[in-house]
Design a protein around this motif. Sequence first.
Motif, PDB file in Angstrom:
ATOM      1  N   ALA A  15      54.181  46.177  31.857  1.00  0.00           N
ATOM      2  CA  ALA A  15      52.962  46.907  32.197  1.00  0.00           C
ATOM      3  C   ALA A  15      52.309  46.236  33.405  1.00  0.00           C
ATOM      4  N   PRO A  16      51.368  46.923  34.056  1.00  0.00           N
ATOM      5  CA  PRO A  16      50.698  46.331  35.213  1.00  0.00           C
ATOM      6  C   PRO A  16      50.041  44.998  34.868  1.00  0.00           C
ATOM      7  N   THR A  17      50.082  44.080  35.833  1.00  0.00           N
ATOM      8  CA  THR A  17      49.463  42.775  35.644  1.00  0.00           C
ATOM      9  C   THR A  17      47.946  42.883  35.743  1.00  0.00           C
ATOM     10  N   VAL A  18      47.250  42.223  34.846  1.00  0.00           N
ATOM     11  CA  VAL A  18      45.790  42.127  34.887  1.00  0.00           C
ATOM     12  C   VAL A  18      45.439  40.735  35.396  1.00  0.00           C
ATOM     13  N   HIS A  19      44.649  40.666  36.451  1.00  0.00           N
ATOM     14  CA  HIS A  19      44.312  39.351  36.993  1.00  0.00           C
ATOM     15  C   HIS A  19      42.825  39.247  37.287  1.00  0.00           C
ATOM     16  N   ASP A  20      42.365  38.029  37.466  1.00  0.00           N
ATOM     17  CA  ASP A  20      40.953  37.764  37.745  1.00  0.00           C
ATOM     18  C   ASP A  20      40.597  38.194  39.160  1.00  0.00           C
ATOM     19  N   ILE A  21      39.337  38.559  39.352  1.00  0.00           N
ATOM     20  CA  ILE A  21      38.836  38.923  40.672  1.00  0.00           C
ATOM     21  C   ILE A  21      37.381  38.473  40.776  1.00  0.00           C
ATOM     22  N   VAL A  22      36.950  38.165  41.992  1.00  0.00           N
ATOM     23  CA  VAL A  22      35.555  37.833  42.264  1.00  0.00           C
ATOM     24  C   VAL A  22      35.062  38.773  43.359  1.00  0.00           C
ATOM     25  N   LEU A  23      33.931  39.429  43.123  1.00  0.00           N
ATOM     26  CA  LEU A  23      33.334  40.358  44.077  1.00  0.00           C
ATOM     27  C   LEU A  23      32.037  39.772  44.613  1.00  0.00           C
ATOM     28  N   ASP A  24      31.833  39.911  45.920  1.00  0.00           N
ATOM     29  CA  ASP A  24      30.594  39.452  46.544  1.00  0.00           C
ATOM     30  C   ASP A  24      29.654  40.642  46.679  1.00  0.00           C
ATOM     31  N   ALA A  25      28.619  40.670  45.859  1.00  0.00           N
ATOM     32  CA  ALA A  25      27.651  41.774  45.865  1.00  0.00           C
ATOM     33  C   ALA A  25      26.393  41.332  46.587  1.00  0.00           C
ATOM     34  N   ASP A  26      26.440  41.373  47.906  1.00  0.00           N
ATOM     35  CA  ASP A  26      25.298  40.932  48.721  1.00  0.00           C
ATOM     36  C   ASP A  26      24.842  39.530  48.335  1.00  0.00           C
ATOM     37  N   GLY A  27      25.803  38.634  48.197  1.00  0.00           N
ATOM     38  CA  GLY A  27      25.484  37.252  47.891  1.00  0.00           C
ATOM     39  C   GLY A  27      25.555  36.879  46.425  1.00  0.00           C
ATOM     40  N   VAL A  28      25.622  37.855  45.538  1.00  0.00           N
ATOM     41  CA  VAL A  28      25.792  37.592  44.104  1.00  0.00           C
ATOM     42  C   VAL A  28      27.279  37.684  43.773  1.00  0.00           C
ATOM     43  N   GLN A  29      27.837  36.611  43.255  1.00  0.00           N
ATOM     44  CA  GLN A  29      29.258  36.587  42.917  1.00  0.00           C
ATOM     45  C   GLN A  29      29.464  37.126  41.502  1.00  0.00           C
ATOM     46  N   LEU A  30      30.202  38.229  41.409  1.00  0.00           N
ATOM     47  CA  LEU A  30      30.524  38.826  40.116  1.00  0.00           C
ATOM     48  C   LEU A  30      31.984  38.596  39.794  1.00  0.00           C
ATOM     49  N   SER A  31      32.257  38.056  38.627  1.00  0.00           N
ATOM     50  CA  SER A  31      33.637  37.893  38.175  1.00  0.00           C
ATOM     51  C   SER A  31      34.087  39.171  37.469  1.00  0.00           C
ATOM     52  N   GLY A  32      35.397  39.301  37.315  1.00  0.00           N
ATOM     53  CA  GLY A  32      35.910  40.466  36.632  1.00  0.00           C
ATOM     54  C   GLY A  32      37.416  40.416  36.495  1.00  0.00           C
TER      55      GLY A  32
END
Length: 312
Positions: A15-32
Amino acid sequence: MSELLVPERHSTVAAPTVHDIVLDADGVQLSGLLAEPAGHPPRAVVVAVHGSGMRAGYFDSRACAGLSLLATGAGLGYTVLSVDRPGYGLSADRLPEGLPLAEQARVLHAALAAFARTHSVGAGFFVVGHSNGGKLALATAAHEDGTELLGVDVSGIGTRLAVTADQLPGLAGHGDWRRHWGALRLYPPDAFRLGRALVSAVPAAEVREALAWPRAYPSLAARIRVPVRFTFAEQERWWRFDEAAVAELRRPLAAPKVTVDQLPDAGHNISLGWAARTYHLRVLGFLEECLLARDAAPPALRTPDAGRAKKT
């Protein structure tokens, strides 16, 4: 994260690999967490937002093959992005009290804009929310940029509480834990062991706003211009979903299409239970309906507000 095998017993296809990601939301770092279809661009991006006291992994159940929204969605051609809401995960240190709902919506829009700059998004974003994450999904659609969404699908959220105020989760704890689950037979045995890793402290801002939701909902709903689907588990214990409660939920919505479903053999934490695959396939089916309505609309009506129809 490790790969899952697809549900077919004798299949050797991963199945597709699920991996960690970090998003920069105008300076706020969101993990996911992120899962993408292999070998081709996505049809669209499913954005999943978890409920109170949980994490992004709520939508990536490993208790049994086939229960993960991320793996299921990516396997069917969608990118699935499950985000830790502001005040959870990586952003908890910077935002120890979390953010009010309107600010959460602003941050999520910024995160999606950042994601779109570096990833293919296909037809656009479709937001799925559970419980308090359902509030964020609806607030994101009601935000001034909300017409960019394809639609919204939420579960475990209503407008009429089935409990008294003192029974709600708060800073002192997660409330009556049985209301989060319903009958234990509705969940794979490993769901509770694996679920312990998902449990997080509830940010204070979220707790303070909890009782304001029924009053805030009507004006928020009046600003939603994209299709909306609500799902109530058969053993939903936090919110009422009788005829009067559902009518109150639908009444203020300005959405072109509103669907309210009930899911048998499920408790509040649908995506951790045996019903997860059934629910996730229905979510993706609703997304397909949103895409169909957009693609089949007369050319002059192919706008974010296209296809306004009577609520069904």
